[in-house]
Design an enzyme around this catalytic site. Sequence first.
Site, PDB file in Angstrom:
ATOM      1  N   ASP A  66      -6.870  -2.163   2.753  1.00 22.07           N
ATOM      2  CA  ASP A  66      -7.211  -1.283   3.870  1.00 22.07           C
ATOM      3  C   ASP A  66      -7.718  -2.171   5.000  1.00 22.07           C
ATOM      4  OD1 ASP A  66      -7.563   1.206   5.136  1.00 22.07           O
ATOM      5  OD2 ASP A  66      -9.688   1.232   4.614  1.00 22.07           O
ATOM      6  N   ASP A  72      -9.147  -1.852   8.885  1.00 22.66           N
ATOM      7  CA  ASP A  72      -9.621  -0.953   9.939  1.00 22.66           C
ATOM      8  C   ASP A  72     -10.061  -1.751  11.157  1.00 22.66           C
ATOM      9  OD1 ASP A  72      -9.241   1.499   8.664  1.00 22.66           O
ATOM     10  OD2 ASP A  72     -11.150   1.361   7.606  1.00 22.66           O
ATOM     11  N   ARG A  87       0.834  -1.189   0.000  1.00 19.26           N
ATOM     12  CA  ARG A  87       0.000   0.000   0.000  1.00 19.26           C
ATOM     13  C   ARG A  87       0.874   1.246   0.000  1.00 19.26           C
ATOM     14  NH1 ARG A  87      -5.094   1.730   3.953  1.00 19.26           N
ATOM     15  NH2 ARG A  87      -5.090   3.930   3.372  1.00 19.26           N
ATOM     16  N   ARG A 120      -6.941   2.055  -2.788  1.00 19.15           N
ATOM     17  CA  ARG A 120      -6.091   1.334  -1.850  1.00 19.15           C
ATOM     18  C   ARG A 120      -5.937  -0.121  -2.281  1.00 19.15           C
ATOM     19  NH1 ARG A 120      -9.945   3.617   2.497  1.00 19.15           N
ATOM     20  NH2 ARG A 120     -10.830   4.219   0.516  1.00 19.15           N
TER      21      ARG A 120
END
Length: 307
Positions: A94, A96, A82, A91
């Site tokens: 990703d 989270d 990334r 992206r």
Amino acid sequence: MASTIFLALGSNLGERRANLVQAIQRLGQAVQIGALSNVYETPPWGVTEQPPFLNLALAGVTSLTPSALLTFAKQIEQDMGRQPAVRNGPRLIDIDLLLYDNLVYASEALVLPHPRLHERAFVLGPLAEIAPHVVHPVIGTTMQRLLGQVNRDHIVPIGPIDLATQAAPLNPFAWRPAQAAPFAWGTRTYVMGIINVTPDSFSGDGLAHADADDAAWIAAALAQGERFWAEGADCLDVGGESTRPGSSPVDAETELRRILPVIEGLVARTAAGVRGYQQSCGGRGRAAGRRPCGQRRLGFAARSWPG
């Protein structure tokens, strides 16, 4: 103590499914994954001029602290390739952190629960699938109810992820690829894990005890290396000679007998950079590690050593 966590994963560049599978495999080194949602294709959020995303949610347990888990996840993103980009831009991957037990927490780097969790259908859709009755610890509403409060017209489930065929087999060191960039000295602190394969370590953690057979301490050393990397170490130091006060130097053959099986076992799990200590063991250390030697003790890294 293990904590229950929920993560959201997304990708809109390259082989999107393979990116998700690879990230899941790498997360598995520190997270015992319990549930995976279907994959959802979703329109981009924030910056609309970019390809659609594939998103999913996972539930698991981990012994990492929230901050350590965030660091681990961001290292996976970096190691997978990334690149820094505009906020909410394209992206490769990703990751989270959405929920960590019922923790409510805020720092400069991390806010829990995720501050925009309740606003995003592309997060709530997958999350409500695997955790419909989990309650948001701040809002006090279940994920299923929160999903009903957002527009989910364009959040399309497209089936389960196939961990068996859509990425390379799981490797305990897969998240430290050989092609990773060299250490950027002076830009951040790097963490070294130390494996003492001696019978008389100064710190009392030597693994090569006189009453332990070779197979047992070699297995223990490899397991320790795996644990160090899973917990975020950037490189490993394998020592075959104690430096405690009053200790006696060991000859090269003794040191080789202790360290080479460990180095070879670690190298078998990833291409690695190696530097050696004793000149007489350096050649065989190079053969085991397939990189130049020249530094005290024997270091091991899944990145290129500088110089």
